[in-house]
Motif scaffolding. Sequence first.
Motif, PDB file in Angstrom:
ATOM      1  N   LYS A  83       4.201  12.895   1.375  1.00  0.00           N
ATOM      2  CA  LYS A  83       5.170  11.809   1.564  1.00  0.00           C
ATOM      3  C   LYS A  83       5.380  11.049   0.259  1.00  0.00           C
ATOM      4  CE  LYS A  83       4.801   9.159   5.286  1.00  0.00           C
ATOM      5  NZ  LYS A  83       6.061   9.322   6.053  1.00  0.00           N
ATOM      6  N   SER A  84       4.298  10.893  -0.489  1.00  0.00           N
ATOM      7  CA  SER A  84       4.395  10.206  -1.776  1.00  0.00           C
ATOM      8  C   SER A  84       5.301  10.971  -2.732  1.00  0.00           C
ATOM      9  CB  SER A  84       3.001  10.049  -2.395  1.00  0.00           C
ATOM     10  OG  SER A  84       3.074   9.469  -3.672  1.00  0.00           O
ATOM     11  N   ILE A  85       5.159  12.300  -2.710  1.00  0.00           N
ATOM     12  CA  ILE A  85       5.966  13.139  -3.608  1.00  0.00           C
ATOM     13  C   ILE A  85       7.431  13.145  -3.182  1.00  0.00           C
ATOM     14  CG2 ILE A  85       6.349  15.512  -4.397  1.00  0.00           C
ATOM     15  CD1 ILE A  85       3.231  15.870  -4.032  1.00  0.00           C
ATOM     16  N   SER A  86       7.673  13.327  -1.878  1.00  0.00           N
ATOM     17  CA  SER A  86       9.057  13.468  -1.404  1.00  0.00           C
ATOM     18  C   SER A  86       9.785  12.139  -1.258  1.00  0.00           C
ATOM     19  CB  SER A  86       9.068  14.212  -0.064  1.00  0.00           C
ATOM     20  OG  SER A  86       8.355  13.465   0.923  1.00  0.00           O
ATOM     21  N   GLU A  87       9.078  11.121  -0.738  1.00  0.00           N
ATOM     22  CA  GLU A  87       9.728   9.843  -0.472  1.00  0.00           C
ATOM     23  C   GLU A  87       9.674   8.885  -1.667  1.00  0.00           C
ATOM     24  OE1 GLU A  87       8.137   8.105   3.064  1.00  0.00           O
ATOM     25  OE2 GLU A  87       8.539   9.874   4.304  1.00  0.00           O
ATOM     26  N   ASP A  88       8.508   8.853  -2.329  1.00  0.00           N
ATOM     27  CA  ASP A  88       8.318   7.883  -3.417  1.00  0.00           C
ATOM     28  C   ASP A  88       8.603   8.487  -4.793  1.00  0.00           C
ATOM     29  OD1 ASP A  88       7.438   6.288  -1.335  1.00  0.00           O
ATOM     30  OD2 ASP A  88       5.322   6.756  -1.686  1.00  0.00           O
ATOM     31  N   LYS A  89       8.825   9.799  -4.809  1.00  0.00           N
ATOM     32  CA  LYS A  89       9.103  10.505  -6.068  1.00  0.00           C
ATOM     33  C   LYS A  89       7.981  10.298  -7.085  1.00  0.00           C
ATOM     34  CE  LYS A  89      13.020  11.415  -4.124  1.00  0.00           C
ATOM     35  NZ  LYS A  89      13.185  12.716  -3.428  1.00  0.00           N
ATOM     36  N   ASP A  90       6.747  10.313  -6.591  1.00  0.00           N
ATOM     37  CA  ASP A  90       5.575  10.065  -7.428  1.00  0.00           C
ATOM     38  C   ASP A  90       4.975  11.399  -7.853  1.00  0.00           C
ATOM     39  OD1 ASP A  90       3.057   9.459  -8.498  1.00  0.00           O
ATOM     40  OD2 ASP A  90       2.816   7.697  -7.220  1.00  0.00           O
ATOM     41  N   ASN A  91       5.272  11.814  -9.060  1.00  0.00           N
ATOM     42  CA  ASN A  91       4.790  13.109  -9.546  1.00  0.00           C
ATOM     43  C   ASN A  91       3.280  13.132  -9.782  1.00  0.00           C
ATOM     44  OD1 ASN A  91       7.271  14.538  -9.564  1.00  0.00           O
ATOM     45  ND2 ASN A  91       7.870  13.494 -11.456  1.00  0.00           N
ATOM     46  N   GLU A  92       2.672  11.977 -10.004  1.00  0.00           N
ATOM     47  CA  GLU A  92       1.219  11.940 -10.188  1.00  0.00           C
ATOM     48  C   GLU A  92       0.498  12.401  -8.924  1.00  0.00           C
ATOM     49  OE1 GLU A  92       0.035   8.098 -11.475  1.00  0.00           O
ATOM     50  OE2 GLU A  92       0.890   8.305 -13.483  1.00  0.00           O
ATOM     51  N   SER A  93       1.123  12.214  -7.784  1.00  0.00           N
ATOM     52  CA  SER A  93       0.517  12.644  -6.517  1.00  0.00           C
ATOM     53  C   SER A  93       0.366  14.163  -6.455  1.00  0.00           C
ATOM     54  CB  SER A  93       1.359  12.159  -5.330  1.00  0.00           C
ATOM     55  OG  SER A  93       1.307  10.748  -5.237  1.00  0.00           O
ATOM     56  N   LYS A  94       1.156  14.872  -7.263  1.00  0.00           N
ATOM     57  CA  LYS A  94       1.036  16.331  -7.291  1.00  0.00           C
ATOM     58  C   LYS A  94      -0.326  16.759  -7.846  1.00  0.00           C
ATOM     59  CE  LYS A  94       6.028  17.110  -7.747  1.00  0.00           C
ATOM     60  NZ  LYS A  94       7.131  17.611  -8.596  1.00  0.00           N
ATOM     61  N   VAL A  95      -0.812  16.016  -8.814  1.00  0.00           N
ATOM     62  CA  VAL A  95      -2.120  16.326  -9.388  1.00  0.00           C
ATOM     63  C   VAL A  95      -3.219  16.109  -8.345  1.00  0.00           C
ATOM     64  CG1 VAL A  95      -3.802  15.691 -11.164  1.00  0.00           C
ATOM     65  CG2 VAL A  95      -1.374  15.749 -11.718  1.00  0.00           C
TER      66      VAL A  95
ATOM     67  N   ILE B 288       0.870  -1.182   0.000  1.00  0.00           N
ATOM     68  CA  ILE B 288       0.000   0.000   0.000  1.00  0.00           C
ATOM     69  C   ILE B 288       0.903   1.226   0.000  1.00  0.00           C
ATOM     70  CG2 ILE B 288      -1.884   1.217   1.157  1.00  0.00           C
ATOM     71  CD1 ILE B 288      -2.550  -1.624   0.115  1.00  0.00           C
ATOM     72  N   THR B 289       0.746   2.070  -0.990  1.00  0.00           N
ATOM     73  CA  THR B 289       1.631   3.220  -1.147  1.00  0.00           C
ATOM     74  C   THR B 289       1.102   4.447  -0.407  1.00  0.00           C
ATOM     75  OG1 THR B 289       0.506   4.002  -3.143  1.00  0.00           O
ATOM     76  CG2 THR B 289       2.286   2.383  -3.435  1.00  0.00           C
ATOM     77  N   ASN B 290       1.984   5.422  -0.231  1.00  0.00           N
ATOM     78  CA  ASN B 290       1.573   6.691   0.368  1.00  0.00           C
ATOM     79  C   ASN B 290       0.485   7.362  -0.465  1.00  0.00           C
ATOM     80  OD1 ASN B 290       3.309   7.048   2.750  1.00  0.00           O
ATOM     81  ND2 ASN B 290       4.999   7.067   1.279  1.00  0.00           N
ATOM     82  N   LYS B 291       0.606   7.228  -1.798  1.00  0.00           N
ATOM     83  CA  LYS B 291      -0.406   7.826  -2.675  1.00  0.00           C
ATOM     84  C   LYS B 291      -1.778   7.205  -2.426  1.00  0.00           C
ATOM     85  CE  LYS B 291      -0.411   6.988  -7.186  1.00  0.00           C
ATOM     86  NZ  LYS B 291      -0.011   7.098  -8.614  1.00  0.00           N
ATOM     87  N   GLN B 292      -1.821   5.885  -2.298  1.00  0.00           N
ATOM     88  CA  GLN B 292      -3.101   5.210  -2.047  1.00  0.00           C
ATOM     89  C   GLN B 292      -3.697   5.655  -0.719  1.00  0.00           C
ATOM     90  OE1 GLN B 292      -1.339   1.241  -2.695  1.00  0.00           O
ATOM     91  NE2 GLN B 292      -3.001   0.830  -4.116  1.00  0.00           N
TER      92      GLN B 292
ATOM     93  N   VAL C 216       2.587  19.871 -14.206  1.00  0.00           N
ATOM     94  CA  VAL C 216       2.641  20.181 -15.639  1.00  0.00           C
ATOM     95  C   VAL C 216       4.094  20.147 -16.123  1.00  0.00           C
ATOM     96  CG1 VAL C 216       2.268  21.976 -17.379  1.00  0.00           C
ATOM     97  CG2 VAL C 216       0.510  21.526 -15.654  1.00  0.00           C
ATOM     98  N   ASN C 217       4.977  20.752 -15.331  1.00  0.00           N
ATOM     99  CA  ASN C 217       6.400  20.769 -15.696  1.00  0.00           C
ATOM    100  C   ASN C 217       6.981  19.356 -15.724  1.00  0.00           C
ATOM    101  OD1 ASN C 217       6.231  23.547 -15.784  1.00  0.00           O
ATOM    102  ND2 ASN C 217       7.084  23.849 -13.735  1.00  0.00           N
ATOM    103  N   ASN C 218       6.411  18.477 -14.878  1.00  0.00           N
ATOM    104  CA  ASN C 218       6.852  17.073 -14.856  1.00  0.00           C
ATOM    105  C   ASN C 218       6.146  16.237 -15.917  1.00  0.00           C
ATOM    106  OD1 ASN C 218       6.931  17.355 -11.303  1.00  0.00           O
ATOM    107  ND2 ASN C 218       8.709  17.302 -12.633  1.00  0.00           N
ATOM    108  N   LYS C 219       5.302  16.909 -16.734  1.00  0.00           N
ATOM    109  CA  LYS C 219       4.587  16.263 -17.841  1.00  0.00           C
ATOM    110  C   LYS C 219       3.666  15.129 -17.368  1.00  0.00           C
ATOM    111  CE  LYS C 219       8.200  17.437 -21.180  1.00  0.00           C
ATOM    112  NZ  LYS C 219       9.154  16.943 -22.201  1.00  0.00           N
ATOM    113  N   VAL C 220       2.971  15.386 -16.242  1.00  0.00           N
ATOM    114  CA  VAL C 220       2.017  14.406 -15.724  1.00  0.00           C
ATOM    115  C   VAL C 220       0.743  14.480 -16.554  1.00  0.00           C
ATOM    116  CG1 VAL C 220       0.648  13.670 -13.746  1.00  0.00           C
ATOM    117  CG2 VAL C 220       2.958  14.564 -13.404  1.00  0.00           C
ATOM    118  N   ASN C 221       0.258  13.347 -17.008  1.00  0.00           N
ATOM    119  CA  ASN C 221      -0.927  13.286 -17.861  1.00  0.00           C
ATOM    120  C   ASN C 221      -2.138  13.915 -17.167  1.00  0.00           C
ATOM    121  OD1 ASN C 221      -2.447  12.496 -20.126  1.00  0.00           O
ATOM    122  ND2 ASN C 221      -3.185  10.683 -19.028  1.00  0.00           N
TER     123      ASN C 221
END
Length: 380
Positions: free
Chosen positions: A327-339, A303-307, A362-367
Amino acid sequence: MKKLLLIGAILVTGAISFADAKSDYENAIKLSQEKKIPEAIKVLEGLAKGTDATYTPKANLELGGYYFQNKEIAKSKTYLQAAWGNGKTTTPETVEAARLLYLVGILEKNKKDAEKYILWSDEKSGGTNADIASSLIIFYFDNNEQTKGTARYNKVLQSSDKDFVAEVDYNIGQYYLTKNNNVQAKSYLEKAYTGATSRVNGAGLLLSNIAIAENNPAQAEKYLLEMDTAAKSKNAQILGMLGTYYLRQKNNAKAEEYLTKILAVEPKNVSAKILLLGIYDTQNNTAKLNSIYNQLKSATPKITNKQIGIYFANIGEGPLSEKYLKKSISEDKDNESKVILGQVYAGQGKKAEAVKILQEAVNNKVNGASEILKEVEAMK
């Protein structure tokens, strides 16, 4: 109302007939299970044109059900009528075909046909099928034929089978819920709840939900506690509803009690663990917080921080959602969590924070990030 029938890869099975037809039918089922639908249909169409007393009706029913699901009603009706065979016999195939033809009649707004098929089904089932009986009653109620509906309902009440009567009441109660008629819905659901041999039933769950919607928490609690007692605290769904109920009432001690009970029944229950995580987080209970968090992170699947952040966002816990998405953004480097975090910020009215994090996405080109950014920027 419960669905009249659930159509799967296999609707009915029966006795062995001619070997070739049996083999073809079993082959069609196998092809269907392998997702080779066109091939399965071709085999079934061949059977449907045959004369085998067992497998020709089965093939017609399978095809009728398939096309009904795919909203090809005219084609579905042809196969179903062939399976029904003018109701000359009473078999699983003809009964199922009639029930589906009833639904076809409803969709075609053909009241005469719909009534014919549901009446036939009710008669051939001996009036003891709860789904059929309640469908007939609801058909009359929905067509402003209250006298006919009430007469059929009164026959149901004469049955000595308490669970049959309760299921009919439950179905009718659900029908009135779809009509936003809570008064009538509660009337039937209460009879279903008290009339069933087991106090643990869907009517009680619906009644508790209605009570919450009507801002009557004490009544909701009553239903849930009664069902939990009847289930001897072994029903995870009821325990979960109690845990959520007490969370809404800001009674964390009680919420923790029932959420912990869920884990005794279902040790891998993710929802209960995330809710406990939220409780321990707000209590600053580091030991329990870390224990639950580590369980979630080491679960299979993990189970991820994003979930976790999404879960809290869905139940309206903005600050907790924000914490785990960060935590998802900083620890898991998950740019989708920014959205997702941008939407959480927007929901909290933090437009500047939302725009900033969405611009990063947007700068990270997240869909999809640019579209959501435009929507947030347009917010007043």
